[in-house]
Design an enzyme around this catalytic site. Structure first.
Site, short mmCIF file in Angstrom:
data_model
loop_
_atom_site.label_atom_id
_atom_site.label_comp_id
_atom_site.label_asym_id
_atom_site.label_seq_id
_atom_site.Cartn_x
_atom_site.Cartn_y
_atom_site.Cartn_z
N GLY A 67 -1.44 25.76 20.74
CA GLY A 67 -2.24 24.55 21.20
C GLY A 67 -1.23 23.90 21.99
O GLY A 67 -0.09 23.87 22.01
N ILE B 235 2.69 19.54 18.36
CA ILE B 235 2.72 17.92 18.15
C ILE B 235 2.72 17.80 16.65
O ILE B 235 3.10 16.77 16.06
CB ILE B 235 1.42 17.70 18.43
CG1 ILE B 235 0.05 18.21 17.86
CG2 ILE B 235 1.08 17.36 19.90
CD1 ILE B 235 -1.17 17.15 17.90
N ASP B 236 2.64 18.95 15.70
CA ASP B 236 2.89 18.76 14.06
C ASP B 236 4.26 18.58 13.67
O ASP B 236 4.42 18.13 12.53
CB ASP B 236 2.07 19.95 13.40
CG ASP B 236 0.57 20.08 13.50
OD1 ASP B 236 -0.07 19.20 14.22
OD2 ASP B 236 0.11 21.13 13.04
N ARG C 24 -13.93 -4.01 6.60
CA ARG C 24 -14.10 -2.67 6.28
C ARG C 24 -13.07 -1.91 5.84
O ARG C 24 -11.72 -2.21 6.21
CB ARG C 24 -14.73 -2.13 7.58
CG ARG C 24 -16.22 -2.35 7.95
CD ARG C 24 -16.55 -1.70 9.43
NE ARG C 24 -18.11 -1.85 9.42
CZ ARG C 24 -18.60 -1.85 10.50
NH1 ARG C 24 -17.93 -1.81 11.50
NH2 ARG C 24 -19.96 -2.17 10.46
N ARG D 9 -1.77 20.30 10.40
CA ARG D 9 -2.54 21.24 9.56
C ARG D 9 -1.91 21.62 8.20
O ARG D 9 -2.42 21.78 7.38
CB ARG D 9 -2.32 22.68 10.72
CG ARG D 9 -3.17 23.80 10.16
CD ARG D 9 -2.75 25.02 10.89
NE ARG D 9 -3.25 25.16 12.06
CZ ARG D 9 -4.44 25.39 12.43
NH1 ARG D 9 -5.40 25.97 11.42
NH2 ARG D 9 -5.00 25.42 13.86
N GLU E 254 -5.54 16.01 8.61
CA GLU E 254 -6.49 16.86 8.51
C GLU E 254 -6.47 17.94 7.64
O GLU E 254 -7.49 18.57 6.82
CB GLU E 254 -6.80 17.69 10.08
CG GLU E 254 -5.64 18.28 10.52
CD GLU E 254 -5.64 19.24 11.75
OE1 GLU E 254 -6.86 19.13 12.23
OE2 GLU E 254 -4.61 19.80 12.20
N ARG F 165 -15.78 3.18 7.48
CA ARG F 165 -15.93 3.85 8.60
C ARG F 165 -14.83 4.95 9.00
O ARG F 165 -13.88 4.48 8.45
CB ARG F 165 -15.95 3.11 9.79
CG ARG F 165 -17.18 1.98 9.94
CD ARG F 165 -18.73 2.69 10.22
NE ARG F 165 -19.55 1.88 10.28
CZ ARG F 165 -20.25 1.26 9.46
NH1 ARG F 165 -20.29 1.61 8.10
NH2 ARG F 165 -21.32 0.36 9.45
N GLN G 102 -4.88 13.14 20.52
CA GLN G 102 -3.66 13.27 20.09
C GLN G 102 -2.81 14.30 20.82
O GLN G 102 -1.46 14.00 21.20
CB GLN G 102 -3.35 13.55 18.85
CG GLN G 102 -3.87 12.36 17.75
CD GLN G 102 -4.16 13.03 16.35
OE1 GLN G 102 -3.60 12.91 15.39
NE2 GLN G 102 -5.29 13.55 16.07
N ARG G 103 -3.50 15.17 21.59
CA ARG G 103 -2.74 16.15 22.46
C ARG G 103 -2.81 15.88 23.76
O ARG G 103 -2.18 16.74 24.44
CB ARG G 103 -3.40 17.47 21.92
CG ARG G 103 -3.18 17.99 20.39
CD ARG G 103 -2.44 19.37 20.42
NE ARG G 103 -3.36 20.40 21.08
CZ ARG G 103 -4.30 21.13 20.63
NH1 ARG G 103 -4.32 21.59 19.50
NH2 ARG G 103 -4.76 22.13 21.42
O1 F6P Z 1 -1.08 23.36 15.64
C1 F6P Z 1 -1.27 21.99 16.42
C2 F6P Z 1 -2.75 21.73 16.21
O2 F6P Z 1 -2.96 20.50 16.90
C3 F6P Z 1 -3.01 21.33 14.82
O3 F6P Z 1 -2.87 20.01 14.08
C4 F6P Z 1 -4.56 21.54 14.79
O4 F6P Z 1 -4.95 21.71 13.52
C5 F6P Z 1 -4.66 22.62 15.69
O5 F6P Z 1 -3.70 22.88 16.64
C6 F6P Z 1 -5.91 22.38 16.39
O6 F6P Z 1 -6.09 23.75 17.44
P1 F6P Z 1 -7.30 23.73 18.46
O7 F6P Z 1 -6.67 23.30 19.81
O8 F6P Z 1 -7.37 25.22 18.36
O9 F6P Z 1 -8.68 22.90 18.18
#
Ligand code: F6P
Length: 342
Positions: A11, A126-127, A162, A171, A222, A266, A274-275
């Protein structure tokens, strides 16, 4: 002139371009020629490789993503691909390769080192769940984005009385959730390391509202699981590294909370927001330091090593150690977050 290749895999995240720039600038000073490999391991399998000179890295420091492109290609999952990697290593006369990536990309790097290729690693995710480094670049940017989003959600939550559930990335580890949640003043933070106890979450929220608050912010990673169940998935299909596509726990949780507390709820999924975008100053500096140090490791012949941040110093650690186990949130840190629950 010696030649080194660089690739970015897995990623993407903010800070990759500062690494590439750092590598090219330092390599130039050391008299190395640099070849950019497109789209991670896919590029070296396909021979999609082109020179990277000073001009190609000019102006990329503040840019998100990676000018080299990326993929989740695993040469060990494709017939004949490892041999193609070795052949292209020779064909393009690479003296060394710098592989920038997380657990998966560096896992491949580690195997290739064992097969005799000269590879140096740069940790990226990023994790922030890679072992043997205190931080990876991209994480700080993600946490700042999460913090700003929580700040924004606070004002609308308060106006409407809310509950706001915010699903963030993470992950296997809840680093983004805990850092972003603490910085944004979340009222509950849920992470993959600790199964969600829905009764407890609802009782925290009910107590808070009984004390006079009319809104709550719940941050959930997530990868968090409801009561020991498996993660909530968007897609069951596995990628080359055996990962499913996560996503949806926020919605499931939001529905439970609304039903059990009676408070209107909500859900916001921050996802790839985030990326994306420009890296923070911290990530630009860390990426730059990693890139420069990676070339130093090549010069010293420290193949099979990865650059890493230990305290305030950039060090070299064996890739093997970094990819062995994931760095999950330690419970002392989570306990600090819990002080502010409710
Ligand atoms: O490993 C980094 C990450 O951003 C995770 O937090 C996330 O589950 C995954 O990559 C998402 O991957 P993709 O870009 O394939 O949707």
């Amino acid at each position: 002139m010696k030649r080194l290749g660089i690739l970015t895999g897995g990623g993407d995240c903010p800070g990759l371009n500062p690494v590439i720039r750092g590598v090219v600038r330092k390599a130039y000073l050391e008299g190395y020629e640099v070849l950019g490999i497109r789209n991670g391991w896919k590029g070296i399998i396909d021979g999609d490789i082109a020179p990277l000179d000073l001009r190609s890295v000019s102006g990329i420091l503040p840019k998100g993503g990676t000018i080299l492109g990326t993929s989740r290609t695993n040469p060990y999952k494709k017939e004949g691909a490892v041999q193609k990697v070795k052949d292209n290593f020779k064909k393009f006369e690479l003296d060394a390769l710098i592989a920038v990536g997380g657990e998966d990309t560096l896992g491949v790097a580690n195997k290739l080192v064992k097969e005799g290729l000269k590879v140096v690693g740069v940790p990226k995710t990023i994790d922030n769940d890679l072992s043997e480094t205190d931080y990876t670049f991209g994480f700080d940017t993600a946490v700042n984005i999460v913090t700003e989003c929580i700040d924004r959600l606070h004002t609308t939550a308060e106006s409407h009385n809310r509950i706001m559930v915010v699903e963030v990335m993470g992950r296997h580890a809840g680093w983004i959730a805990v850092h972003g949640g603490i910085a944004g003043g979340a009222d509950v933070i849920l992470i993959p390391e600790v199964p969600i106890n829905i009764e407890e979450v609802c009782s925290i929220i009910k107590k808070r509202h009984a004390q006079g608050k009319n809104f709550s912010i719940v941050v959930v990673a997530e990868g968090a699981k409801l009561d020991e169940n498996s993660e909530v998935l968007q897609e069951e299909k596995l990628d080359d590294f055996g990962h499913v596509r996560l996503g949806g726990i926020g919605q499931v949780l939001g529905e439970f909370i609304e039903k059990k507390t009676g408070f209107e709820t909500r859900v916001t999924v921050l996802g790839h927001i985030q990326r994306g975008g420009s890296p923070t100053a911290f990530d630009r500096v860390l990426g730059t330091r990693f890139g420069v140090k990676a070339v130093e490791l090549v010069k010293q012949g420290k193949f099979g090593y990865m650059v890493s941040l230990k305290g305030v110093k950039i060090e070299a650690v064996p890739i093997e150690k970094a990819v062995g186990t994931l760095k999950t949130v330690d419970m002392d840190f989570y306990d600090i977050a819990k002080v502010f629950f409710g």
